[in-house]
Design an enzyme around this catalytic site. Structure first.
Site, PDB file in Angstrom:
ATOM      1  N   VAL A 113     -43.805  27.312 -46.758  1.00  0.00           N
ATOM      2  CA  VAL A 113     -43.778  26.749 -45.407  1.00  0.00           C
ATOM      3  C   VAL A 113     -42.426  26.090 -45.144  1.00  0.00           C
ATOM      4  O   VAL A 113     -41.932  25.319 -45.972  1.00  0.00           O
ATOM      5  CB  VAL A 113     -44.906  25.713 -45.228  1.00  0.00           C
ATOM      6  CG1 VAL A 113     -44.943  25.208 -43.796  1.00  0.00           C
ATOM      7  CG2 VAL A 113     -46.250  26.321 -45.606  1.00  0.00           C
ATOM      8  N   PRO A 114     -41.809  26.365 -43.981  1.00  0.00           N
ATOM      9  CA  PRO A 114     -40.490  25.806 -43.668  1.00  0.00           C
ATOM     10  C   PRO A 114     -40.562  24.396 -43.102  1.00  0.00           C
ATOM     11  O   PRO A 114     -41.644  23.907 -42.735  1.00  0.00           O
ATOM     12  CB  PRO A 114     -39.955  26.776 -42.616  1.00  0.00           C
ATOM     13  CG  PRO A 114     -41.193  27.175 -41.862  1.00  0.00           C
ATOM     14  CD  PRO A 114     -42.290  27.249 -42.906  1.00  0.00           C
ATOM     15  N   THR A 116     -38.862  23.568 -40.326  1.00  0.00           N
ATOM     16  CA  THR A 116     -38.668  23.628 -38.879  1.00  0.00           C
ATOM     17  C   THR A 116     -39.982  23.671 -38.112  1.00  0.00           C
ATOM     18  O   THR A 116     -40.084  23.107 -37.023  1.00  0.00           O
ATOM     19  CB  THR A 116     -37.814  24.855 -38.524  1.00  0.00           C
ATOM     20  OG1 THR A 116     -38.320  25.992 -39.232  1.00  0.00           O
ATOM     21  CG2 THR A 116     -36.356  24.626 -38.893  1.00  0.00           C
ATOM     22  N   ASN A 117     -40.965  24.387 -38.631  1.00  0.00           N
ATOM     23  CA  ASN A 117     -42.291  24.474 -38.008  1.00  0.00           C
ATOM     24  C   ASN A 117     -43.353  24.199 -39.069  1.00  0.00           C
ATOM     25  O   ASN A 117     -44.207  25.049 -39.346  1.00  0.00           O
ATOM     26  CB  ASN A 117     -42.499  25.874 -37.405  1.00  0.00           C
ATOM     27  CG  ASN A 117     -41.414  26.260 -36.440  1.00  0.00           C
ATOM     28  OD1 ASN A 117     -41.294  25.685 -35.362  1.00  0.00           O
ATOM     29  ND2 ASN A 117     -40.591  27.227 -36.821  1.00  0.00           N
ATOM     30  N   GLY A 197     -36.187  30.271 -44.490  1.00  0.00           N
ATOM     31  CA  GLY A 197     -34.833  30.793 -44.492  1.00  0.00           C
ATOM     32  C   GLY A 197     -34.671  32.023 -45.362  1.00  0.00           C
ATOM     33  O   GLY A 197     -35.580  32.431 -46.100  1.00  0.00           O
ATOM     34  N   GLY A 215     -37.357  37.754 -41.724  1.00  0.00           N
ATOM     35  CA  GLY A 215     -35.923  37.519 -41.700  1.00  0.00           C
ATOM     36  C   GLY A 215     -35.545  36.540 -40.613  1.00  0.00           C
ATOM     37  O   GLY A 215     -36.374  36.103 -39.808  1.00  0.00           O
ATOM     38  N   CYS A 248     -37.869  30.438 -34.664  1.00  0.00           N
ATOM     39  CA  CYS A 248     -36.889  31.489 -34.970  1.00  0.00           C
ATOM     40  C   CYS A 248     -36.729  32.510 -33.854  1.00  0.00           C
ATOM     41  O   CYS A 248     -35.738  33.239 -33.816  1.00  0.00           O
ATOM     42  CB  CYS A 248     -37.250  32.198 -36.274  1.00  0.00           C
ATOM     43  SG  CYS A 248     -38.871  32.993 -36.242  1.00  0.00           S
ATOM     44  N   LEU A 417     -43.445  36.109 -38.071  1.00  0.00           N
ATOM     45  CA  LEU A 417     -43.090  37.291 -37.291  1.00  0.00           C
ATOM     46  C   LEU A 417     -42.349  38.288 -38.167  1.00  0.00           C
ATOM     47  O   LEU A 417     -41.200  38.047 -38.568  1.00  0.00           O
ATOM     48  CB  LEU A 417     -42.225  36.888 -36.085  1.00  0.00           C
ATOM     49  CG  LEU A 417     -42.737  35.693 -35.258  1.00  0.00           C
ATOM     50  CD1 LEU A 417     -41.804  35.430 -34.081  1.00  0.00           C
ATOM     51  CD2 LEU A 417     -44.161  35.938 -34.766  1.00  0.00           C
TER      52      LEU A 417
END
Length: 486
Positions: A113-114, A116-117, A197, A215, A248, A417
């Site tokens: 999990v990033p 950013t979100n 990333g 990506g 993204c 996505l």
């Protein structure tokens, strides 16, 4: 104990616990699955404001109110999109082909999990995994581990209270690279679901397990002379400003058809866009990217005024996005790449053919397979973009942030996505529960009798007995001659 060793041991223990929970969960009914998932979705929805605020405070990225909306999307909207999907037993039957398709879960899923979100991605992944009768273990980004843990706990407690086995939904707390690698490579881990990333996705694809990875996005938006210019200006600025551009699929560069470029720029200024001069544009290049081309995380997910001051200039208080006029694409122009902050590139072209060429150049520079946006009313131009772009989401007269994830379009609601083969992913789909099941096929005979070649018929004649005897004697002779024995 050494932190890395402790993290590795936590990963091992958690996978074993999740595997045991999965063995029980893999045998439940569709009604059980849907009851548990409905409880999870509601718990996530109710926690949306709290964990959204935690995410903004912990990471320093984005806007708390916007994260709340993303959390509501990742819980309730995602659940509504998969609620009626069959994921247990026979999910399809084709009587003409005498074929049954039977859902079969993957097993234990490792979810990266990033930052950013963070919380919306955790909600989304938990729901699609459990809906598909899988267990899931989250490895959070180190800078967002607290808010991700809180989001996962909300889902886990709701699931257990609704009847799911304890240990079905988990989150690592001792986060380290060795621990994450152990999670991904463990013998009980069946699949990796990686959002983040390039380095994270590459690590997932190198773990020796099936992986869904996405990506980077470097989304161009072309505004054609046939477009509704007022709508395009409103959507582009609002989308780029949403959560300070941490999704993204957010617009990264505007490609304006020259006959409408001046009007589009004027309308975007009215919406809060600030167009930089050459000196300010150069300052943004230095502020957003390091000399080696890597992104400066100090300005990721920050407001336009913050980014401007960081770069060394000031903008009006009402500024929502910074727009940098550009001429080049690729290595010669850092600002033509993905910018996870409130900065847009600006290009002007003569006609949709040049708009198409510039879009492809931007996509090849860093967003292959991801997303393209077009604002136009000329169906011929729209279809040309749909047919020619090397991306798997072409949004028409919509905003990137909410359109690509399926909030304002007919795409499947998702926070992961796919970018397809051209982008290094196994699929170009918006990932959902369907991607987390295997399908068994029960196939009855449809051709009877079978082809004549399979019938008893006449048995072909074999070698004559004397020929077989001659070959055997020759082999024995050769062995003796070469002093070879058995």
């Amino acid at each position: 104990m050494d932190p890395d060793l402790s993290s590795i041991q936590e990963a091992r223990d958690t996978v074993v616990r999740a595997y045991e929970a999965w063995k029980a969960w893999s045998r439940v009914s569709q009604a059980d699955v849907d009851r548990v998932c409905a409880a999870m979705a509601e718990a996530g929805y109710q926690a949306s404001e709290r964990v959204g605020r935690l995410a903004q405070e912990e990471t320093g990225y984005g806007v708390a109110a916007h994260k709340k909306l993303k959390n509501e999307f990742g819980s309730r909207v995602v659940w509504q999109s998969i609620r009626d999907q069959k994921t247990v037993g026979v999910i399809r039957h084709d009587p003409d082909r005498r074929l049954y398709e039977i859902a079969w879960p993957m097993g234990v899923i490792a979810a990266l999990v990033p930052s950013t979100n963070p919380t919306s991605t955790a909600f989304f992944k938990a729901l699609i995994a459990v809906k598909a009768r899988n267990a899931i273990i989250f490895s959070p980004h180190p800078s967002a581990k607290r808010c991700i843990y809180e989001a996962v706990q909300a889902m886990a407690l709701a699931a257990e209270n609704a009847g799911a086995p304890k240990g079905l939904i988990n989150c690592l707390q001792q986060v380290s690279l060795p621990g994450t690698q152990e999670l991904m490579s463990h013998k009980y881990t069946a699949l990796i679901l990686a959002t983040g990333g390039t380095a994270m996705v590459k690590a997932a694809h190198s773990a020796g397990k099936p992986a869904y990875g996405v990506g980077p996005g470097n989304v161009p938006v072309y505004v054609d002379r046939s477009a509704d210019i007022e709508k395009a200006a409103r959507y582009i600025v609002a989308s780029k400003a949403f959560d300070y551009s941490t999704i993204c699929a957010t617009e990264q560069s505007v490609i304006a058809d020259r006959p409408v470029a001046s009007r589009l720029a004027e309308l975007m200024r009215a919406e809060g866009a600030y167009f930089t001069n050459p000196q300010e544009t150069d300052a943004l290049r230095r502020a957003l990217f390091h000399p080696d081309g890597s992104m400066n995380t100090a300005v990721v997910g920050k407001s336009a005024s913050y980014v401007a001051v960081y770069a060394g200039f000031h903008v009006p208080l009402e500024t929502r996005v910074l727009v940098a006029p550009l001429l080049k694409v690729g290595r010669a122009e850092p600002l033509s790449h993905e910018k996870l902050t409130t900065v847009l590139g600006w290009y002007e072209v003569d006609g949709w053919e040049q708009g198409c060429e510039t879009s492809i150049a931007l996509i090849q520079a860093g967003g292959r397979g991801h997303t393209q946006i077009i604002h136009a009313n000329d169906e011929r131009v729209i279809m040309a973009f749909g047919l020619e772009k090397p991306v798997f989401r072409i949004l028409v007269n919509s905003m990137g942030t909410l359109g690509a994830i399926g909030f304002t379009t007919g795409l499947m609601p998702s926070m992961t996505l796919g970018s397809g083969g051209v982008g290094g992913s196994i699929t170009g789909d918006n990932i959902t529960a369907y991607h987390l099941i295997n399908i068994k096929r029960l196939a009855y005979e449809t051709l009877s009798p079978p082809p004549e070649a399979f019938s008893a018929g006449e048995i072909p004649a074999g070698p004559a007995p004397e020929e077989i005897e001659r070959v055997v004697q020759q082999v024995i002779h050769d062995l003796l001659e070469s002093k070879t024995s058995y």
